[in-house]
Design an enzyme around this catalytic site. Structure first.
Site, PDB file in Angstrom:
ATOM      1  N   GLU A 128      -4.219   0.180  -3.487  1.00  0.00           N
ATOM      2  CA  GLU A 128      -3.063   0.796  -3.856  1.00  0.00           C
ATOM      3  C   GLU A 128      -2.050   0.034  -3.822  1.00  0.00           C
ATOM      4  O   GLU A 128      -0.773  -0.251  -4.512  1.00  0.00           O
ATOM      5  CB  GLU A 128      -2.667   1.478  -2.779  1.00  0.00           C
ATOM      6  CG  GLU A 128      -3.352   3.316  -2.614  1.00  0.00           C
ATOM      7  CD  GLU A 128      -2.800   4.377  -1.660  1.00  0.00           C
ATOM      8  OE1 GLU A 128      -3.022   5.270  -1.369  1.00  0.00           O
ATOM      9  OE2 GLU A 128      -3.029   3.556  -0.519  1.00  0.00           O
TER      10      GLU A 128
ATOM     11  N   ASP B 122      -6.987   1.138  -0.068  1.00  0.00           N
ATOM     12  CA  ASP B 122      -5.208   0.453   0.646  1.00  0.00           C
ATOM     13  C   ASP B 122      -5.158  -0.418  -0.555  1.00  0.00           C
ATOM     14  O   ASP B 122      -4.430  -0.935  -0.839  1.00  0.00           O
ATOM     15  CB  ASP B 122      -5.750   0.565   1.895  1.00  0.00           C
ATOM     16  CG  ASP B 122      -5.771   1.278   2.742  1.00  0.00           C
ATOM     17  OD1 ASP B 122      -5.452   2.588   2.272  1.00  0.00           O
ATOM     18  OD2 ASP B 122      -5.979   1.180   3.947  1.00  0.00           O
TER      19      ASP B 122
ATOM     20  N   GLU C 281       0.915  -0.870   0.326  1.00  0.00           N
ATOM     21  CA  GLU C 281      -0.255   0.180   0.088  1.00  0.00           C
ATOM     22  C   GLU C 281       1.239   1.359   0.052  1.00  0.00           C
ATOM     23  O   GLU C 281       0.883   1.966  -0.572  1.00  0.00           O
ATOM     24  CB  GLU C 281      -0.998   0.569   1.108  1.00  0.00           C
ATOM     25  CG  GLU C 281      -1.663   1.203   1.504  1.00  0.00           C
ATOM     26  CD  GLU C 281      -2.022   1.432   2.661  1.00  0.00           C
ATOM     27  OE1 GLU C 281      -2.273   2.162   2.756  1.00  0.00           O
ATOM     28  OE2 GLU C 281      -2.558   0.157   3.462  1.00  0.00           O
TER      29      GLU C 281
ATOM     30  N   ASP D 133       0.971   3.946  -3.060  1.00  0.00           N
ATOM     31  CA  ASP D 133       0.676   5.255  -3.216  1.00  0.00           C
ATOM     32  C   ASP D 133       1.470   6.529  -3.704  1.00  0.00           C
ATOM     33  O   ASP D 133       1.268   6.717  -4.346  1.00  0.00           O
ATOM     34  CB  ASP D 133       0.433   5.610  -1.456  1.00  0.00           C
ATOM     35  CG  ASP D 133       0.493   6.981  -1.588  1.00  0.00           C
ATOM     36  OD1 ASP D 133      -1.182   7.458  -1.457  1.00  0.00           O
ATOM     37  OD2 ASP D 133       0.841   7.938  -1.054  1.00  0.00           O
TER      38      ASP D 133
END
Length: 224
Positions: A119, A116, A43, A47
């Site tokens: 990502e 999440d 995650e 990002d």
């Protein structure tokens, strides 16, 4: 996993990366003997991959857009709501590995968990095949929002103000020119003027919506 790979349009060289991307920390904590890592580190990486991909797209495709405008648009495109929508498109909820408590409390539908997971999937795609496959997934599920129009919460008034301020002495103003309909369904009409000249007209259910609509029309006209 095969079904999800087909949705992503990617055949993983290392399917375990995709499995990790779908492993919530609650599952990893309840199954410590498996030593399976959660998706938290993925995650974190995802990002950054998302942010870079969206920033590069905006930089290359909007040469006249000021930096502040790009910053806000990038934030809208990678916000939780946007990522949740992408996750729902892929149906990631059904593939998640969740702990019993998280499962019972509706974790498969929780926006933060879905965002999440998206990502983490982007990071898994990146690690498995490099930046180009990751960009392709982002383009299909995130940048498509830009091509269809700016996200619903985009602030056209601020974007227009920033564009106007690039030249000194500019005067931007909004004027309500009318309202119609019954009290419970009123429509307001607003004009936006630049240096006294009308640059856009918009309608909305309230003055704020009408101003945003007028600013959008003006901004689109000035960006051509």
């Amino acid at each position: 996993m095969r079904e999800l790979m087909e949705k992503l349009g990617i055949k993983f060289n290392s399917p375990k990366l995709l499995r990790q991307a779908l492993t919530h920390s609650s599952w990893a904590n309840e199954n410590r003997k498996s030593r399976a890592p959660s998706n938290e580190r993925l995650e974190f990486l995802g990002d950054s991959v998302l942010g870079f991909t969206v920033a590069e797209f905006l930089y290359r495709n909007t040469p006249e857009m000021p930096e502040g405008h790009m910053t806000r648009l990038r934030a809208e495109l990678v916000c939780e709501k946007s990522l949740e929508g992408a996750s729902l498109e892929l149906g990631l909820g059904k593939y998640l590995r969740l702990g019993k408590g998280e499962e019972l409390s509706g974790g498969r539908e929780r926006p933060s968990i879905l965002a999440d997971a998206f990502e983490a999937v982007i990071a898994a795609v990146f690690l498995d095949g490099g930046i180009e496959p990751a960009k392709a997934v982002v383009a299909r599920h995130i940048l498509s929002q830009y091509r269809e129009g700016a996200p619903a919460e985009y602030d056209y008034k601020t974007a227009l103000q920033e564009l106007v301020q690039r030249k000194s002495g500019q005067v931007l103003s909004y004027h309500m020119t009318g309202e119609s309909g019954p009290d419970h369904m009123k429509l307001f009409t607003v004009e936006v003027h630049l240096n006294g000249a009308v640059r856009g007209e918009g309608t909305g259910r309230n003055k704020k919506e009408a101003e945003q609509a007028a600013a959008k029309i003006a901004l689109n006209g000035m960006m051509k």
